[in-house]
Design a protein around this motif. Structure first.
Motif, PDB file in Angstrom:
ATOM      1  N   UNK A 115       0.815  -1.213   0.000  1.00  0.00           N
ATOM      2  CA  UNK A 115       0.000   0.000   0.000  1.00  0.00           C
ATOM      3  C   UNK A 115       0.850   1.265   0.000  1.00  0.00           C
ATOM      4  N   UNK A 116       2.035   1.202   0.618  1.00  0.00           N
ATOM      5  CA  UNK A 116       2.815   2.437   0.816  1.00  0.00           C
ATOM      6  C   UNK A 116       4.215   2.404   0.220  1.00  0.00           C
ATOM      7  N   UNK A 117       4.705   1.232  -0.131  1.00  0.00           N
ATOM      8  CA  UNK A 117       6.065   1.131  -0.663  1.00  0.00           C
ATOM      9  C   UNK A 117       6.038   1.230  -2.179  1.00  0.00           C
ATOM     10  N   UNK A 118       6.870   2.101  -2.735  1.00  0.00           N
ATOM     11  CA  UNK A 118       6.938   2.245  -4.182  1.00  0.00           C
ATOM     12  C   UNK A 118       7.594   1.012  -4.800  1.00  0.00           C
ATOM     13  N   UNK A 119       6.979   0.474  -5.821  1.00  0.00           N
ATOM     14  CA  UNK A 119       7.554  -0.659  -6.527  1.00  0.00           C
ATOM     15  C   UNK A 119       8.493  -0.168  -7.622  1.00  0.00           C
ATOM     16  N   UNK A 120       9.460  -0.991  -8.006  1.00  0.00           N
ATOM     17  CA  UNK A 120      10.283  -0.621  -9.160  1.00  0.00           C
ATOM     18  C   UNK A 120       9.388  -0.412 -10.382  1.00  0.00           C
ATOM     19  N   UNK A 134      12.578 -11.781 -12.181  1.00  0.00           N
ATOM     20  CA  UNK A 134      12.349 -10.440 -11.634  1.00  0.00           C
ATOM     21  C   UNK A 134      11.289  -9.710 -12.462  1.00  0.00           C
ATOM     22  N   UNK A 135      11.357  -9.864 -13.769  1.00  0.00           N
ATOM     23  CA  UNK A 135      10.396  -9.222 -14.659  1.00  0.00           C
ATOM     24  C   UNK A 135       8.977  -9.739 -14.379  1.00  0.00           C
ATOM     25  N   UNK A 136       8.855 -11.062 -14.240  1.00  0.00           N
ATOM     26  CA  UNK A 136       7.540 -11.665 -13.994  1.00  0.00           C
ATOM     27  C   UNK A 136       6.987 -11.259 -12.623  1.00  0.00           C
ATOM     28  N   UNK A 137       7.844 -11.255 -11.616  1.00  0.00           N
ATOM     29  CA  UNK A 137       7.369 -10.919 -10.274  1.00  0.00           C
ATOM     30  C   UNK A 137       6.976  -9.452 -10.181  1.00  0.00           C
ATOM     31  N   UNK A 138       7.720  -8.576 -10.830  1.00  0.00           N
ATOM     32  CA  UNK A 138       7.383  -7.158 -10.799  1.00  0.00           C
ATOM     33  C   UNK A 138       6.020  -6.926 -11.445  1.00  0.00           C
ATOM     34  N   UNK A 139       5.768  -7.599 -12.546  1.00  0.00           N
ATOM     35  CA  UNK A 139       4.478  -7.478 -13.217  1.00  0.00           C
ATOM     36  C   UNK A 139       3.347  -7.957 -12.304  1.00  0.00           C
ATOM     37  N   UNK A 143       0.219  -5.636 -10.603  1.00  0.00           N
ATOM     38  CA  UNK A 143      -1.184  -5.943 -10.833  1.00  0.00           C
ATOM     39  C   UNK A 143      -1.901  -6.287  -9.521  1.00  0.00           C
ATOM     40  N   UNK A 144      -1.175  -6.875  -8.583  1.00  0.00           N
ATOM     41  CA  UNK A 144      -1.769  -7.164  -7.278  1.00  0.00           C
ATOM     42  C   UNK A 144      -2.117  -5.867  -6.548  1.00  0.00           C
ATOM     43  N   UNK A 145      -1.218  -4.898  -6.591  1.00  0.00           N
ATOM     44  CA  UNK A 145      -1.496  -3.616  -5.942  1.00  0.00           C
ATOM     45  C   UNK A 145      -2.670  -2.916  -6.614  1.00  0.00           C
ATOM     46  N   UNK A 146      -2.729  -2.983  -7.939  1.00  0.00           N
ATOM     47  CA  UNK A 146      -3.842  -2.368  -8.666  1.00  0.00           C
ATOM     48  C   UNK A 146      -5.168  -3.041  -8.318  1.00  0.00           C
ATOM     49  N   UNK A 147      -5.105  -4.329  -7.945  1.00  0.00           N
ATOM     50  CA  UNK A 147      -6.315  -5.071  -7.592  1.00  0.00           C
ATOM     51  C   UNK A 147      -6.743  -4.840  -6.150  1.00  0.00           C
ATOM     52  N   UNK A 148      -5.957  -4.060  -5.391  1.00  0.00           N
ATOM     53  CA  UNK A 148      -6.353  -3.709  -4.034  1.00  0.00           C
ATOM     54  C   UNK A 148      -5.642  -4.456  -2.928  1.00  0.00           C
ATOM     55  N   UNK A 149      -4.652  -5.273  -3.258  1.00  0.00           N
ATOM     56  CA  UNK A 149      -3.917  -5.977  -2.208  1.00  0.00           C
ATOM     57  C   UNK A 149      -2.913  -5.030  -1.562  1.00  0.00           C
ATOM     58  N   UNK A 162      16.837 -13.795  -2.581  1.00  0.00           N
ATOM     59  CA  UNK A 162      16.811 -12.796  -1.506  1.00  0.00           C
ATOM     60  C   UNK A 162      17.189 -11.413  -2.049  1.00  0.00           C
ATOM     61  N   UNK A 163      18.138 -11.386  -2.972  1.00  0.00           N
ATOM     62  CA  UNK A 163      18.550 -10.112  -3.571  1.00  0.00           C
ATOM     63  C   UNK A 163      17.424  -9.515  -4.403  1.00  0.00           C
ATOM     64  N   UNK A 164      16.711 -10.362  -5.130  1.00  0.00           N
ATOM     65  CA  UNK A 164      15.581  -9.881  -5.928  1.00  0.00           C
ATOM     66  C   UNK A 164      14.510  -9.295  -5.015  1.00  0.00           C
ATOM     67  N   UNK A 165      14.203 -10.001  -3.934  1.00  0.00           N
ATOM     68  CA  UNK A 165      13.151  -9.517  -3.042  1.00  0.00           C
ATOM     69  C   UNK A 165      13.564  -8.240  -2.314  1.00  0.00           C
ATOM     70  N   UNK A 166      14.835  -8.115  -1.986  1.00  0.00           N
ATOM     71  CA  UNK A 166      15.315  -6.869  -1.385  1.00  0.00           C
ATOM     72  C   UNK A 166      15.157  -5.722  -2.373  1.00  0.00           C
ATOM     73  N   UNK A 167      15.397  -5.984  -3.634  1.00  0.00           N
ATOM     74  CA  UNK A 167      15.249  -4.978  -4.684  1.00  0.00           C
ATOM     75  C   UNK A 167      13.804  -4.488  -4.759  1.00  0.00           C
ATOM     76  N   UNK A 168      12.862  -5.400  -4.527  1.00  0.00           N
ATOM     77  CA  UNK A 168      11.452  -5.016  -4.527  1.00  0.00           C
ATOM     78  C   UNK A 168      11.061  -4.234  -3.274  1.00  0.00           C
TER      79      UNK A 168
END
Length: 309
Positions: free
Chosen positions: A147-152, A257-262, A266-272, A287-293
């Motif tokens: 809800x509050x963290x900016x995604x890449x 990383x590309x698939x997870x970012x997408x 879309x999850x945030x746009x759906x209200x999660x 772990x590095x990918x998730x830290x990047x997110x």
């Protein structure tokens, strides 16, 4: 007060709700609902000999245990026993009774090696070691404030790569199964797993009520699924990554990383509003990918192992 340990009533609404409530209280970063629990009971592979247990005190469920055989492991005799007691009802003997009942059941099913996940807290570790379990690998639970963290920002897929929702494979999900099987085989684990039963995968993964096919993203290269990020949701505010991985031939290209970012966008746009995931502490690339997110570690669990006989 007397504590009774018994098998979960698979069609008893109060049992299902009580089990889910205890798990949510003890493990709030893991998705489970009454409906998902009922589905697991109805569709778990017969070879798993799955038998969830509950500890009941004065008619109230205060403890739970997930108990069964790791039938997908190439090494026979592997089993799991995961015990959780409601935080307000610990130190009353419920955990000990659940462990004892689970071990007796698994021994009767031919289990020779028991694996248990234990939250990395002093009291839990002392409890596991007092019951003859030894510490092995560990894993992190991670949380992202959707809800509050900016995604890449969303990147443009490279030439030849297409991002598609898993729903596009509804008519023939076998390519997604084959991708999942390959990534699961390479996942760090004490027991290992080999996904070879397509029909079982359809029941246990593809048709599971927590899976969201619209939010699951598949990266397709030249018509072949090459990477994916499997989305699980509670249908309200909580989203979790069930598995994110890449086929061996396509690794090192940033497709996971590309698939997870997408999927996250879309999850945030759906209200999660909350996203959860879990990684083995030795899985440094993920772990590095998730830290990047922007994910942050919210808990750690330790795998404990006990040899029987």
């Amino acid at each position: 007060m007397t504590i009774i340990v018994r098998e979960l009533g698979s069609e008893v609404r109060a049992d299902l709700e009580g089990f889910a409530a205890v798990r949510h209280s003890a493990l709030p970063f893991f998705l489970i609902t009454r409906d998902s629990l009922a589905y697991d009971l109805a569709h778990m592979h017969a070879d798993a000999r799955y038998r969830p247990l509950v500890a009941e005190e004065d008619g109230e469920i205060i403890g739970t245990a997930q108990v069964g055989l790791l039938h997908e492991s190439p090494e026979p005799g592997q089993a799991f026993v995961n015990v959780y007691v409601h935080p307000e009802h610990t130190h009353r003997g419920a955990g000990t009774q659940l462990v004892r009942a689970a071990e007796e059941y698994l021994a009767a099913q031919g289990a020779t090696r028991l694996l248990a996940w234990v939250l990395d807290e002093p009291g839990n570790r002392v409890f596991a070691e007092a019951h003859g379990y030894r510490a092995s690998r560990s894993a992190h639970f991670l949380r992202l404030d959707l809800a509050n963290r900016a995604l890449p920002p969303l990147g443009t897929p490279p030439p030849g790569v297409e991002l598609r929702p898993a729903a596009d494979f509804a008519d023939d999900p076998r390519p997604v199964f084959e991708l999942d099987a390959e990534t699961v085989a390479d996942e760090p684990s004490d027991a290992g797993a080999e996904l070879t039963d397509y029909e079982a995968w359809l029941d246990e993964t593809w048709r599971h009520p927590l899976i969201d096919h619209e939010l699951t993203t598949v990266a397709v290269v030249d018509g072949r699924p090459a990477a994916f990020s499997l989305a699980r949701t509670d249908g309200a505010t909580r989203y979790a990554s069930g598995m994110t991985g890449t086929a061996r031939a396509f690794r090192g290209r940033g497709l996971a990383k590309l698939a997870k970012n997408d999927s996250l966008h879309r999850a945030r746009a759906a209200g999660y509003t909350e996203a959860f995931t879990g990684n083995d502490t030795g899985n440094e690339p993920m772990l590095a990918i998730n830290k990047w997110f922007g994910y942050e570690v919210c808990a750690t669990e330790v795998r404990y192992v006990r040899e029987l006989g």
